[in-house]
Design an enzyme around this catalytic site. Structure first.
Site, PDB file in Angstrom:
ATOM      1  N   ASP A 193     -23.594   1.239 -79.782  1.00  0.00           N
ATOM      2  CA  ASP A 193     -23.489   1.497 -81.218  1.00  0.00           C
ATOM      3  C   ASP A 193     -23.001   0.279 -81.986  1.00  0.00           C
ATOM      4  O   ASP A 193     -23.610  -0.138 -82.981  1.00  0.00           O
ATOM      5  CB  ASP A 193     -22.550   2.680 -81.482  1.00  0.00           C
ATOM      6  CG  ASP A 193     -23.148   4.008 -81.049  1.00  0.00           C
ATOM      7  OD1 ASP A 193     -24.382   4.096 -80.962  1.00  0.00           O
ATOM      8  OD2 ASP A 193     -22.374   4.951 -80.805  1.00  0.00           O
ATOM      9  N   ARG A 211      -6.056   4.819 -83.439  1.00  0.00           N
ATOM     10  CA  ARG A 211      -6.900   4.613 -84.624  1.00  0.00           C
ATOM     11  C   ARG A 211      -6.140   4.014 -85.811  1.00  0.00           C
ATOM     12  O   ARG A 211      -6.659   3.113 -86.467  1.00  0.00           O
ATOM     13  CB  ARG A 211      -7.576   5.911 -85.026  1.00  0.00           C
ATOM     14  CG  ARG A 211      -8.826   6.286 -84.244  1.00  0.00           C
ATOM     15  CD  ARG A 211      -8.960   5.681 -82.909  1.00  0.00           C
ATOM     16  NE  ARG A 211     -10.199   6.066 -82.219  1.00  0.00           N
ATOM     17  CZ  ARG A 211     -10.454   5.785 -80.964  1.00  0.00           C
ATOM     18  NH1 ARG A 211      -9.561   5.115 -80.242  1.00  0.00           N
ATOM     19  NH2 ARG A 211     -11.591   6.129 -80.403  1.00  0.00           N
ATOM     20  N   ASP A 227     -12.789  10.185 -85.470  1.00  0.00           N
ATOM     21  CA  ASP A 227     -12.249   8.839 -85.646  1.00  0.00           C
ATOM     22  C   ASP A 227     -12.708   8.196 -86.943  1.00  0.00           C
ATOM     23  O   ASP A 227     -12.025   7.343 -87.503  1.00  0.00           O
ATOM     24  CB  ASP A 227     -12.629   7.968 -84.448  1.00  0.00           C
ATOM     25  CG  ASP A 227     -11.877   8.369 -83.195  1.00  0.00           C
ATOM     26  OD1 ASP A 227     -10.762   8.896 -83.327  1.00  0.00           O
ATOM     27  OD2 ASP A 227     -12.404   8.157 -82.085  1.00  0.00           O
ATOM     28  N   SER A 275     -18.865  10.611 -72.479  1.00  0.00           N
ATOM     29  CA  SER A 275     -18.335   9.726 -73.509  1.00  0.00           C
ATOM     30  C   SER A 275     -16.838   9.625 -73.275  1.00  0.00           C
ATOM     31  O   SER A 275     -16.127  10.638 -73.269  1.00  0.00           O
ATOM     32  CB  SER A 275     -18.624  10.292 -74.901  1.00  0.00           C
ATOM     33  OG  SER A 275     -17.999   9.509 -75.892  1.00  0.00           O
TER      34      SER A 275
END
Length: 405
Positions: free
Chosen positions: A15, A95, A124, A175
């Site tokens: 990504d 984050r 996120d 993932s």
């Protein structure tokens, strides 16, 4: 005319690698930022090289493990923060740290925007964007993966066209997000809540039934609410967490399998493994029970839930969270002592406590010789304590009393 700059949170995966090209196509000079938060065997030098080869004009790689622990993990430990009582917030805590450095680099580089590789249904995206805006309200946030609506197949075509190396298609069905505080596993067979997680989903913890048949004991020493030593050996937070991850993980401690209420509005099956986090929170809570008063403990319990929720939803830099930090810092000034924990077959059980701040008094608690409790005082205490109920029932008999007449 110089191009405008954007700072991209970059993992080196499909990504974010394709996002570099996408942002370039929009006319930006792309600066990448990769954070080392203890995500295991990752070649950070190779990630930096890949970013530059992919087209980034500059690539930042930062070791943020110590900052993650001291500024994010430790405050959450003081709060015993567990979202919905189960998840120790491993991914959620990294984050705001990433967002803070994205903004910092953007300011240093004169960038007009920051960017991330989150999807439109991920949590996120909210955490990074809310935290970035909290620190710099006028910063623009770009989300290429969310905005371009490409499928994975389309991303692979773009990567092939531009010669971007990507992970093999068979490199994993899950993932995964990992840092020092834990590892989250999603997708594949885990999306069906009826499926039991297979062994191949886990990396930090042994299957409990394959863990050692002999328990192992560790002694965790706390000062003012924070762990400072393991089995008598002083160490910094990063080393302590890494060592405890290895020890507790060997015994299968720290697996969490839950149906989680996601911030973006739907329920999701989430699997985590957080051996050090689960062990430390268990130990910390036990020491608090010994060193804090009853009213402080009961009040703090409700605030812990709120603290975990604030961290989970991206409100790390909110005024309420900052106020709770001040309160917890004050409370934790008394949480000092040693906790002995037994690690065995997936469980971390506190089996011993001692503290110079202990409110436990043996001469009051004992039923043996040396009992200093004033038993005679109980008569008057019970009379006064029960007087409001007695007075009420003299006028309004309980249903059972009426039925017996």
């Amino acid at each position: 005319m110089a191009k405008e700059k954007v700072v991209l949170a970059y993992s080196g995966g499909l990504d974010t690698s394709v996002a570099v090209k996408w942002l370039q196509d929009q006319g930006y000079d792309v600066i990448t930022f990769t954070a080392d938060v203890g995500q295991g065997a990752v070649d950070l030098a190779a990630i930096k090289e890949k970013a530059l080869k992919t087209g980034a004009v500059k690539a930042y790689v930062m070791d943020l493990k110590k900052e993650l622990v001291e500024n994010y993990v430790w405050p959450s430990l003081k709060a015993n923060a567990m979202y919905q009582g189960a998840y120790p917030l491993s991914a959620a805590l990294s984050r705001p740290l990433i967002a803070a450095h994205l903004v910092e680099i953007a300011e240093a580089e004169g960038a007009v925007a920051v960017a991330h590789g989150c999807t439109g249904k991920g949590q996120d995206q909210v955490r990074i964007e809310v935290c970035a805006k909290a620190l710099k309200p006028d910063i623009e946030v770009i989300a290429p993966v969310r905005d371009w609506h490409y499928t994975r197949e389309q991303e692979l075509e773009i990567a092939t066209k531009h010669g971007i190396p990507v992970p093999r298609a068979d490199s994993g069905i899950y993932s995964v997000d990992e840092n020092l505080w834990g590892r989250s596993i999603e997708c594949g067979p885990l999306e069906d809540p009826w499926n039991e997680p297979l062994s191949d989903a886990f990396a930090m913890t042994k299957d409990p039934w394959e863990a050692p048949d002999k328990p192992e004991y560790v002694i965790i020493s706390f000062e003012k609410g924070l762990p400072v030593a393991l089995d008598g050996e002083k160490m910094d937070g990063v080393d302590l967490i890494q060592k405890l991850n290895a020890i507790a993980g060997k015994h299968g401690v720290g697996r969490v399998d839950m149906i989680e209420d996601r911030l973006v509005g739907f329920k999701s099956r989430e699997v985590y493994e957080c051996p050090a986090a689960i062990t430390l929170i268990q130990a910390h809570k036990a020491l608090e029970n010994m060193t804090l008063s009853k009213d402080v403990l009961s009040t703090k319990a409700g605030l812990e839930s709120k603290y975990a929720e604030l961290a989970y939803v991206g409100y790390w830099f909110s005024p309420l969270k900052e106020a709770l930090d001040v309160l917890f810092d004050h409370i934790e000034g008394h949480v000092t002592g040693d906790v002995r924990v037994r690690l065995y077959k997936g469980q971390a059980v506190v089996v011993g406590l001692k503290s110079p701040e202990s409110l436990y008094s043996l001469d009051l608690a004992t039923y043996s010789e040396g009992d200093a409790f004033d038993h005679k005082a109980s008569v008057g205490f019970i009379s006064i304590w029960g007087l409001p109920i007695k007075t009420w029932r003299q006028k309004h008999p309980a249903p059972s009393a009426k039925a017996s007449k």
